[in-house]
Design an enzyme around this catalytic site. Sequence first.
Site, mmCIF file in Angstrom:
data_model
loop_
_atom_site.group_PDB
_atom_site.id
_atom_site.type_symbol
_atom_site.label_atom_id
_atom_site.label_comp_id
_atom_site.label_asym_id
_atom_site.label_seq_id
_atom_site.Cartn_x
_atom_site.Cartn_y
_atom_site.Cartn_z
ATOM 1 N N MET A 134 6.343 23.471 46.076
ATOM 2 C CA MET A 134 7.487 22.896 46.677
ATOM 3 C C MET A 134 7.177 21.481 46.656
ATOM 4 O O MET A 134 5.930 21.066 47.063
ATOM 5 C CB MET A 134 7.602 23.418 48.498
ATOM 6 C CG MET A 134 8.450 22.527 49.108
ATOM 7 S SD MET A 134 8.995 23.011 50.743
ATOM 8 C CE MET A 134 7.369 22.473 51.442
ATOM 9 N N CYS A 135 8.259 20.547 46.248
ATOM 10 C CA CYS A 135 8.090 19.273 46.390
ATOM 11 C C CYS A 135 9.285 18.701 47.456
ATOM 12 O O CYS A 135 9.763 19.401 48.256
ATOM 13 C CB CYS A 135 7.971 18.421 45.039
ATOM 14 S SG CYS A 135 9.408 18.824 43.934
ATOM 15 N N TRP A 136 9.456 17.412 47.271
ATOM 16 C CA TRP A 136 10.451 16.922 48.356
ATOM 17 C C TRP A 136 11.847 17.599 47.974
ATOM 18 O O TRP A 136 12.477 17.738 49.087
ATOM 19 C CB TRP A 136 10.509 15.267 48.078
ATOM 20 C CG TRP A 136 11.592 14.665 48.668
ATOM 21 C CD1 TRP A 136 12.794 13.963 48.170
ATOM 22 C CD2 TRP A 136 11.969 14.467 50.196
ATOM 23 N NE1 TRP A 136 13.580 13.309 49.008
ATOM 24 C CE2 TRP A 136 13.057 13.770 50.378
ATOM 25 C CE3 TRP A 136 11.278 15.010 51.369
ATOM 26 C CZ2 TRP A 136 13.495 13.500 51.534
ATOM 27 C CZ3 TRP A 136 11.744 14.594 52.651
ATOM 28 C CH2 TRP A 136 13.027 13.989 52.586
ATOM 29 N N TYR B 286 11.620 20.641 49.942
ATOM 30 C CA TYR B 286 11.119 20.655 51.605
ATOM 31 C C TYR B 286 12.425 19.914 52.349
ATOM 32 O O TYR B 286 12.602 20.440 53.671
ATOM 33 C CB TYR B 286 9.934 19.225 51.671
ATOM 34 C CG TYR B 286 9.782 18.846 53.122
ATOM 35 C CD1 TYR B 286 8.957 19.621 54.000
ATOM 36 C CD2 TYR B 286 10.403 17.633 53.450
ATOM 37 C CE1 TYR B 286 8.825 19.181 55.189
ATOM 38 C CE2 TYR B 286 10.279 17.150 54.789
ATOM 39 C CZ TYR B 286 9.671 17.880 55.704
ATOM 40 O OH TYR B 286 9.405 17.502 56.914
#
Length: 222
Positions: free
Chosen positions: A101-103, A130
């Site tokens: 997961m990233c932003w 996220y």
Amino acid sequence: MNGTVSPQEILKFMTLSSEAKAYIIDVRSECEFEEGHIPSTINIPILNNVERAAVGTTFKKQGQSKAIDLGHELVGPYREARTRKWQNALISSNAVQKAVMCWRGGLRSRTAQTWLGESGTKVQTITGGYKALRAELLAAIQNLPPLIVLSGLTGSGKTKLLTELLFSKIDLESLANHRGSLFGGSLVSSQPRQASFENALGLELLKHGGAGELVVEDESSR
């Protein structure tokens, strides 16, 4: 099991009481993770603080294409080592759902997914990243179940009683890593940032979803 998984689906696994939960690697930078993260996720960045700052500056001054090129240039020498870290972390977990997961579920998580796939490890990305997960958790806070609020004078043993109760309950002081108005913050570790506290609270509310009334200790707005 390559591809994507929705934030709603991954949260279903995160709220399970069994060991077959979700295992999420947050590939955002260290400072992003510190500012706010989801409980039980682990932080293994694809771009560290310094690299992310350099890419961000390039994005502002020269645009997305140049920023992406710089990102690949900076990470290139460490690609194998970082991929190996992700692999080792994923292998160590027996969770049913495994994801990176990233932003916003964009380039960073997709790149990590691609590198892992090329190294023989399949993993999913989370749609919306996220930000989408946090939105679901904040929505849970906005839709509180009926609460039974346990009140009393400082030092009267509210926390002890809350611990011993057999009803569905949430220990707000524990989530905030705080020992109440008398003793203050923990001497062992720091309190979480506001976003991380909210994320933890939202996840606890989802775990108790449909359980009816919840018992909580009376706390100030802080």
